[in-house]
Structures are given as C-alpha cells and as structure tokens.
Scaffold this active site. Structure first.
Site, PDB file in Angstrom:
ATOM      1  N   SER A 116       0.827  -1.191   0.000  1.00  0.00           N
ATOM      2  CA  SER A 116       0.000   0.000   0.000  1.00  0.00           C
ATOM      3  C   SER A 116       0.880   1.267   0.000  1.00  0.00           C
ATOM      4  O   SER A 116       1.650   1.474  -0.927  1.00  0.00           O
ATOM      5  CB  SER A 116      -0.972  -0.047   1.179  1.00  0.00           C
ATOM      6  OG  SER A 116      -1.994   0.903   1.044  1.00  0.00           O
ATOM      7  N   ASP A 164      -9.703  -4.818  -4.495  1.00  0.00           N
ATOM      8  CA  ASP A 164      -9.155  -3.813  -3.574  1.00  0.00           C
ATOM      9  C   ASP A 164     -10.036  -2.567  -3.594  1.00  0.00           C
ATOM     10  O   ASP A 164     -10.210  -1.937  -4.633  1.00  0.00           O
ATOM     11  CB  ASP A 164      -7.727  -3.466  -4.002  1.00  0.00           C
ATOM     12  CG  ASP A 164      -6.965  -2.678  -2.951  1.00  0.00           C
ATOM     13  OD1 ASP A 164      -7.597  -1.938  -2.181  1.00  0.00           O
ATOM     14  OD2 ASP A 164      -5.726  -2.796  -2.908  1.00  0.00           O
ATOM     15  N   HIS A 196      -7.772  -5.584  -0.242  1.00  0.00           N
ATOM     16  CA  HIS A 196      -6.550  -4.829   0.058  1.00  0.00           C
ATOM     17  C   HIS A 196      -5.699  -5.630   1.039  1.00  0.00           C
ATOM     18  O   HIS A 196      -5.671  -5.351   2.252  1.00  0.00           O
ATOM     19  CB  HIS A 196      -6.932  -3.469   0.638  1.00  0.00           C
ATOM     20  CG  HIS A 196      -5.803  -2.488   0.698  1.00  0.00           C
ATOM     21  ND1 HIS A 196      -5.151  -2.026  -0.425  1.00  0.00           N
ATOM     22  CD2 HIS A 196      -5.208  -1.875   1.759  1.00  0.00           C
ATOM     23  CE1 HIS A 196      -4.215  -1.161  -0.067  1.00  0.00           C
ATOM     24  NE2 HIS A 196      -4.224  -1.059   1.248  1.00  0.00           N
TER      25      HIS A 196
END
Length: 216
Positions: A116, A164, A196
């Site tokens: 991320s 995601d 995610h």
C-alpha cells in the site's frame, strides 16, 4: 539519526549468517513495522540468506492516535503526495543506508517489499536511486512518478487484488504502463477475489519473481 525514533524496529536475522542480502519491509498507512514482519515466517525458508528489517514509518499517523506513515495522505492530490514523498525519501534512504553499512550490504543486494503506502514509497525510492536495488516488490500500490527518473535497472514486481477497495487495482496497471514506456523490467499479477491484502498466491508470485532475477 535518533536511535529511539528510527532504528528501533523489528528484524529477523538470516538463517545462514552472515547475510548475503537485505530485505526492507515497508508497511501501509496507519500500521507499523510489526505488521509486515509477520510475513517473514512464510517466506524465510525460500530466502535463507536474507536479513529482514521492518522499519516503522518515519512519521506518526496524522489521521489517528496510533500507527505510523511514510508521508501524510491528508491531501491526496497527486502533486502534494509527490512533494511529500520527495521530501521524506532522504530520511528513509538514511535508515536503509544505516542497516546496509552495519551488514556490509549494498543496494544491488537489497530488496524492497512494500504494501500500500509502503509500495508507493518503495517504487519512488527505487526510481530515484543512483545505484539500483536488486529488486522491488509492490503489493497494492500506486506509482508516484518522480520528477527525475534516475534508475531504470531495478526489476519491479507488481501485485494487486482485483477487489481492492482502498487502492484500485488499475493503479498497478498504470504503473506497469509507465514501466513499459520507460523500458523498466517488471512483472505483474492481478489476483481475482482479493481485497486490500497480501495472500499466498501473491507471495508465491513474488518469490518466483525473485528467483527469476536470481535474488534468492
């Protein structure tokens, strides 16, 4: 550098000391180094000569009373985010160089693995190095194209869940397009039914990528 602020992070030594490679695990927004260090038991047997460190983000998370960040995302406009990444990259580089010096390891034997926001800064660091890293793996990330692209030699592995809902998987497709246009070696995997997060399929793909480029 103040040791208590930057250098007190979880790490796991190589199974076959002294280590031949250094793996830097860069966590996501609002997390800390204790998060991604949990990946090591799943991948260490395939990477026995690697020393793993999982630094805490260099700033306190500014949208909650806990967690860390590599840079603020209160303002997510592309120009602001890029400037903040550019501003904080030298501090992260300093942290990495400190451990490299301790272990007598250079960039060519260093692997970045980011998730991320950690993937965002990992890709940014990679593209702005004078000496290329051995490899970079970006899970669920978004490319921050540097103003000055310096390094085209580090191969990058891009992995993203198709479901995601935090960072859209098209961000990985956009990154792959940029790397193709700039003749940067890369491999990409979009995983169906994954949100995610990092799953076993993604880890296996990443390990095969590292084997392909003789990093493990």
């Amino acid at each position: 550098m103040q040791r208590n602020q930057f250098l007190d992070y979880p790490e796991i030594a190589s199974l076959t000391p002294p280590p031949e490679k250094l793996v830097i695990l860069l966590h996501g927004l609002g997390s800390d180094g204790n998060d991604l260090i949990n990946l090591v038991p799943y991948i260490q047997k395939a990477m026995p000569a690697c020393h793993f460190i999982s630094p805490h983000g260099i700033e306190a998370y500014d949208m909650a009373s806990f967690g860390r960040q590599w840079f603020s995302l209160q303002d997510r406009s592309a120009s602001v985010v890029l400037k903040l990444a550019e501003k904080n990259a030298p501090l992260i580089n300093e942290l990495i160089k400190h451990k490299q010096k301790e272990l007598n390891i250079t960039n060519k034997n260093t692997i970045l693995i980011g998730f991320s926001q950690g993937a965002m800064i990992a890709m940014y660091l990679t593209l702005t190095q004078m000496e290329s890293y051995g490899a970079t793996i970006a899970f669920s990330g978004r490319l921050l194209p540097p103003v000055n692209l310096i390094n085209r030699l580090t191969p990058l592995c891009l992995i993203h869940g198709k479901e995601d809902d935090v960072v859209h998987y098209e961000e990985t497709n956009n990154a792959a397009k940029y790397f193709t246009e700039n003749e940067i070696k890369h491999e990409k995997l979009i995983i169906d039914n994954l949100t995610h997060s990092i799953d076993d399929k993604g880890l296996k793909f990443a390990l095969q990528f590292l084997k392909n480029y003789k990093m493990i």
